[in-house]
Design an enzyme around this catalytic site. Structure first.
Site, short mmCIF file in Angstrom:
data_model
loop_
_atom_site.label_atom_id
_atom_site.label_comp_id
_atom_site.label_asym_id
_atom_site.label_seq_id
_atom_site.Cartn_x
_atom_site.Cartn_y
_atom_site.Cartn_z
N ASP A 261 -14.19 2.27 -17.61
CA ASP A 261 -14.63 1.52 -16.43
C ASP A 261 -15.68 0.47 -16.77
O ASP A 261 -15.59 -0.67 -16.32
CB ASP A 261 -15.20 2.49 -15.39
CG ASP A 261 -14.75 2.10 -14.01
OD1 ASP A 261 -15.30 1.14 -13.47
OD2 ASP A 261 -13.82 2.73 -13.48
N HIS B 97 -1.99 1.66 -13.68
CA HIS B 97 -1.77 0.26 -14.10
C HIS B 97 -0.44 0.08 -14.82
O HIS B 97 0.28 -0.89 -14.60
CB HIS B 97 -2.93 -0.21 -15.00
CG HIS B 97 -4.20 -0.39 -14.25
ND1 HIS B 97 -5.39 -0.73 -14.84
CD2 HIS B 97 -4.50 -0.28 -12.92
CE1 HIS B 97 -6.35 -0.82 -13.93
NE2 HIS B 97 -5.83 -0.54 -12.76
N SER C 104 0.86 -1.18 0.00
CA SER C 104 0.00 0.00 0.00
C SER C 104 0.90 1.23 0.00
O SER C 104 2.10 1.14 0.26
CB SER C 104 -0.87 -0.03 1.25
OG SER C 104 -1.55 1.19 1.42
N ARG C 105 0.27 2.40 -0.23
CA ARG C 105 1.04 3.64 -0.09
C ARG C 105 1.21 4.01 1.38
O ARG C 105 1.95 4.92 1.70
CB ARG C 105 0.35 4.77 -0.85
CG ARG C 105 0.35 4.59 -2.36
CD ARG C 105 -0.62 5.55 -3.01
NE ARG C 105 -1.97 5.35 -2.48
CZ ARG C 105 -2.98 6.18 -2.64
NH1 ARG C 105 -2.81 7.28 -3.34
NH2 ARG C 105 -4.16 5.91 -2.10
N TYR D 213 4.71 0.11 -2.72
CA TYR D 213 4.55 -0.89 -3.77
C TYR D 213 5.91 -1.46 -4.17
O TYR D 213 6.01 -2.63 -4.55
CB TYR D 213 3.87 -0.26 -4.99
CG TYR D 213 2.49 0.31 -4.72
CD1 TYR D 213 1.64 -0.26 -3.79
CD2 TYR D 213 2.04 1.44 -5.40
CE1 TYR D 213 0.37 0.25 -3.55
CE2 TYR D 213 0.78 1.96 -5.18
CZ TYR D 213 -0.05 1.37 -4.25
OH TYR D 213 -1.30 1.89 -4.03
N LYS E 215 -8.55 -4.37 -15.16
CA LYS E 215 -9.00 -3.69 -16.37
C LYS E 215 -9.29 -2.23 -16.03
O LYS E 215 -9.63 -1.96 -14.88
CB LYS E 215 -10.25 -4.37 -16.97
CG LYS E 215 -11.33 -4.82 -16.01
CD LYS E 215 -12.03 -3.84 -15.13
CE LYS E 215 -12.77 -2.70 -15.74
NZ LYS E 215 -13.47 -1.89 -14.70
N1 LIG Z 1 -12.90 -6.35 -12.11
C1 LIG Z 1 -13.85 -5.65 -11.52
O1 LIG Z 1 -14.98 -6.06 -11.35
C2 LIG Z 1 -13.49 -4.31 -11.00
C3 LIG Z 1 -14.33 -3.70 -10.07
C4 LIG Z 1 -13.93 -2.49 -9.54
C5 LIG Z 1 -12.76 -1.90 -9.98
N2 LIG Z 1 -11.98 -2.52 -10.91
C6 LIG Z 1 -10.74 -1.90 -11.35
O2 LIG Z 1 -9.82 -1.91 -10.28
C7 LIG Z 1 -9.11 -0.69 -10.21
C8 LIG Z 1 -9.26 -0.13 -8.80
O3 LIG Z 1 -10.61 0.13 -8.55
P1 LIG Z 1 -11.20 0.24 -7.06
O4 LIG Z 1 -12.66 0.39 -7.20
O5 LIG Z 1 -10.69 -0.84 -6.19
O6 LIG Z 1 -10.58 1.64 -6.60
P2 LIG Z 1 -10.35 2.19 -5.14
O7 LIG Z 1 -11.32 1.57 -4.18
O8 LIG Z 1 -10.29 3.65 -5.26
O9 LIG Z 1 -8.92 1.62 -4.74
C9 LIG Z 1 -7.76 1.89 -5.48
C10 LIG Z 1 -6.54 1.65 -4.62
O10 LIG Z 1 -5.40 1.94 -5.40
C11 LIG Z 1 -4.39 2.51 -4.61
N3 LIG Z 1 -3.92 3.75 -5.26
C12 LIG Z 1 -2.71 3.92 -5.83
N4 LIG Z 1 -2.59 5.13 -6.35
C13 LIG Z 1 -3.74 5.78 -6.08
C14 LIG Z 1 -4.22 7.09 -6.36
N5 LIG Z 1 -3.47 7.99 -7.01
N6 LIG Z 1 -5.45 7.42 -5.95
C15 LIG Z 1 -6.22 6.53 -5.30
N7 LIG Z 1 -5.83 5.26 -5.02
C16 LIG Z 1 -4.59 4.90 -5.40
C17 LIG Z 1 -4.98 2.74 -3.23
O11 LIG Z 1 -4.44 1.75 -2.37
P3 LIG Z 1 -3.39 2.16 -1.20
O12 LIG Z 1 -3.99 3.37 -0.54
O13 LIG Z 1 -3.36 0.97 -0.35
O14 LIG Z 1 -2.09 2.45 -1.85
C18 LIG Z 1 -6.47 2.54 -3.40
O15 LIG Z 1 -7.07 1.94 -2.28
C19 LIG Z 1 -9.65 0.20 -11.33
O16 LIG Z 1 -8.77 0.22 -12.42
C20 LIG Z 1 -10.97 -0.46 -11.74
O17 LIG Z 1 -11.24 -0.38 -13.13
C21 LIG Z 1 -12.33 -3.70 -11.41
#
Ligand SMILES: NC(=O)c1ccc[n+]([C@@H]2O[C@H](COP(=O)([O-])OP(=O)(O)OC[C@H]3O[C@@H](n4cnc5c(N)ncnc54)[C@H](OP(=O)(O)O)[C@@H]3O)[C@@H](O)[C@H]2O)c1
Length: 332
Positions: free
Chosen positions: A181, A82, A39-40, A61, A100
């Protein structure tokens, strides 16, 4: 690549919503352990590790990527990161499953694929739809000619989210918008059955935050087949899909990308309902594929090969070019 003949050790990069869902799904995967998280911040890493019973929790990371005991890293950061995070992990000798959209654009995608190939490492886009049992059954039946030749596809993915300019969905700094998305799912569904398009026409409604709040895509394929697709962040849509063939049609009435049921209509026959339920959130199937590939010494999945991710990204590049939409700091 040499096969890995012991349970696969996973690292998760990021601690957000999808990271948590994936950690839960990993419990259903055979020959896999959730080994480390990065995590960050140390607090987020520790909280995640405690909730999901992870042995190692890193405050960066880079430390996760450098852990010599981690085999494969699942990239669960926002779209805009990514590329950087996949390159970091591949550069450190880790196999990678990246969420994705695989990257922001084709230039980034090509570099990721090139580095994986150069380093002899496994790489896959987390297009989990392809591994859902019902989608595999759909593909089998279409390939077997059960509805004749596919001529047209309709699919949409839209919901009404609050317009929060800071959220990942609406923030251009995080490459928000419906296309990357949600639109990626109907586009990937079309590609699964009809391959890459030869012509693309699209329109977007760009909202006040500067990203597409809804967009529609009409694709033409080599044999004249058409795909009529849409996605939306401020409009609830049916989230269903239709596959129309010369001898029948198939309807996926609910959330086609994670479907558990479909109805097959063949000319002059009673409709056939097909149910393939599964336990859990559905992410276990893509994770199992990665594990199976690593244990077989494969650097690519045959179900979600890299050329399909490259093609999908090319389609989305073309669509965004038609709207003139680029993201701040987007590297080409
Ligand atoms: N396959 C699916 O069904 C599905 C569903 C939802 C999302 N996704 C994909 O997964 C990815 C993440 O989505 P999510 O909904 O999990 O997002 P999220 O809840 O906002 O989480 C993203 C995580 O990425 C890290 N991060 C690194 N750089 C960041 C930044 N500049 N701003 C914010 N967070 C940052 C953070 O972790 P730390 O704070 O621990 O570093 C944060 O908790 C997206 O690309 C999305 O398209 C896929």
């Amino acid at each position: 690549m040499r096969p890995i003949n012991r349970p696969i050790r996973w690292g998760i990069l990021g601690t957000g919503a999808i990271a948590a869902a994936f950690a839960t799904a990993l419990r259903q995967v055979t020959d896999a352990t959730l080994f480390a998280v990065g995590s960050r911040s140390q607090t987020s890493a520790d909280d995640f590790a405690q909730t999901h019973d992870v042995g190692r929790a890193f405050a960066s990371y880079a430390e996760l990527a450098a852990d010599p005991d981690v085999d494969v890293v699942y990239i669960a950061s926002p779209h805009t990161a990514h590329f950087e995070h996949t390159m970091l992990c591949l550069g450190a000798g880790k196999h990678v499953l990246c969420e994705k959209p695989f990257a922001l654009n084709s230039t980034q995608t090509e570099q990721m694929v090139a580095l994986a190939k150069h380093n002899g490492l496994f790489l896959m886009e987390a297009m989990w739809m392809r591994f859902i049992p019902l989608i595999i059954e759909l593909r089998r039946r279409v390939d077997a000619g059960e509805i004749g030749q596919v001529r047209m596809i309709q699919a949409d993915f839209g919901f009404r989210a609050p317009r929060n300019p800071h959220s990942r969905l609406f923030n251009p700094e995080l490459a928000g918008g419906a296309l990357l998305d949600l639109g990626i799912y109907p586009l990937a569904f079309s590609a699964l059955l009809l391959g890459a398009p030869t012509e693309i026409t699209s329109l977007a409604n760009i909202g006040t935050t500067g990203v597409d709040e809804q967009s529609a895509y009409v694709l033409k394929h080599e044999g004249g087949e058409l795909s009529v697709l849409a996605s939306a962040l401020r409009t609830q849509t049916s989230m269903s899909a239709w596959v129309y063939g010369t001898d029948g049609r198939i309807h996926l009435p609910k959330q086609f990308w994670r479907a558990k049921e479909m109805v097959l209509y063949r000319n002059e026959m009673e409709p056939e309902s097909i149910h393939l339920p599964y336990a859990g959130n559905g992410y276990q199937f893509e994770a199992q594929e990665v594990v199976d590939c690593l244990r077989d010494g494969k650097t690519e999945s045959e179900i979600m090969p890299l050329r399909d991710s490259e093609s999908l990204m090319g389609t989305m590049d073309t669509i965004r070019r038609q709207w003139g939409l680029t993201y701040p700091n987007e590297t080409e």
